[in-house]
Write a protein that holds these residues in place. Structure first.
Motif, short mmCIF file in Angstrom:
data_model
loop_
_atom_site.label_atom_id
_atom_site.label_comp_id
_atom_site.label_asym_id
_atom_site.label_seq_id
_atom_site.Cartn_x
_atom_site.Cartn_y
_atom_site.Cartn_z
N ARG A 159 0.84 -1.19 0.00
CA ARG A 159 0.00 0.00 0.00
C ARG A 159 0.88 1.24 0.00
N GLU A 160 0.59 2.16 -0.92
CA GLU A 160 1.34 3.40 -1.03
C GLU A 160 0.38 4.58 -1.08
N SER A 161 0.80 5.72 -0.53
CA SER A 161 -0.02 6.93 -0.62
C SER A 161 0.87 8.09 -1.05
N GLN A 162 0.27 9.01 -1.81
CA GLN A 162 0.98 10.18 -2.30
C GLN A 162 0.10 11.41 -2.13
N ARG A 163 0.66 12.43 -1.54
CA ARG A 163 -0.09 13.68 -1.35
C ARG A 163 -0.36 14.32 -2.71
#
Length: 74
Positions: A66-70
């Motif tokens: 799981r990855e998140s990017q602003r």
């Protein structure tokens, strides 16, 4: 951080729930579930409501990475 789960915004040509993207863990293009979440970055207190930012979150359906990017990098 506090998360708000938005609606699933991903689509594919094959009609499955997700989209193919490169996975750094798997090393190939895999099916990912993609969503937008609102994150409160400022902690707690009266001004916390003004520190919410949208994040693009993707999760590999093969390995679970799981990855998140602003999304707002102002």
């Amino acid at each position: 951080m506090q998360y708000w789960d938005g609606d699933d915004m991903a689509t594919t040509d094959d009609g499955s729930n997700g989209m193919t993207e490169p996975c750094e863990v798997c090393g190939v293009e895999t099916l990912h579930e993609v969503s937008v979440q609102i994150v409160t970055e400022g902690g707690t207190g009266e001004n916390a409501r003004y520190s919410r930012e949208p994040y693009r979150v993707r999760e590999c359906q093969r390995c679970g990475n799981r990855e998140s990017q602003r999304m707002n990098n102002a």
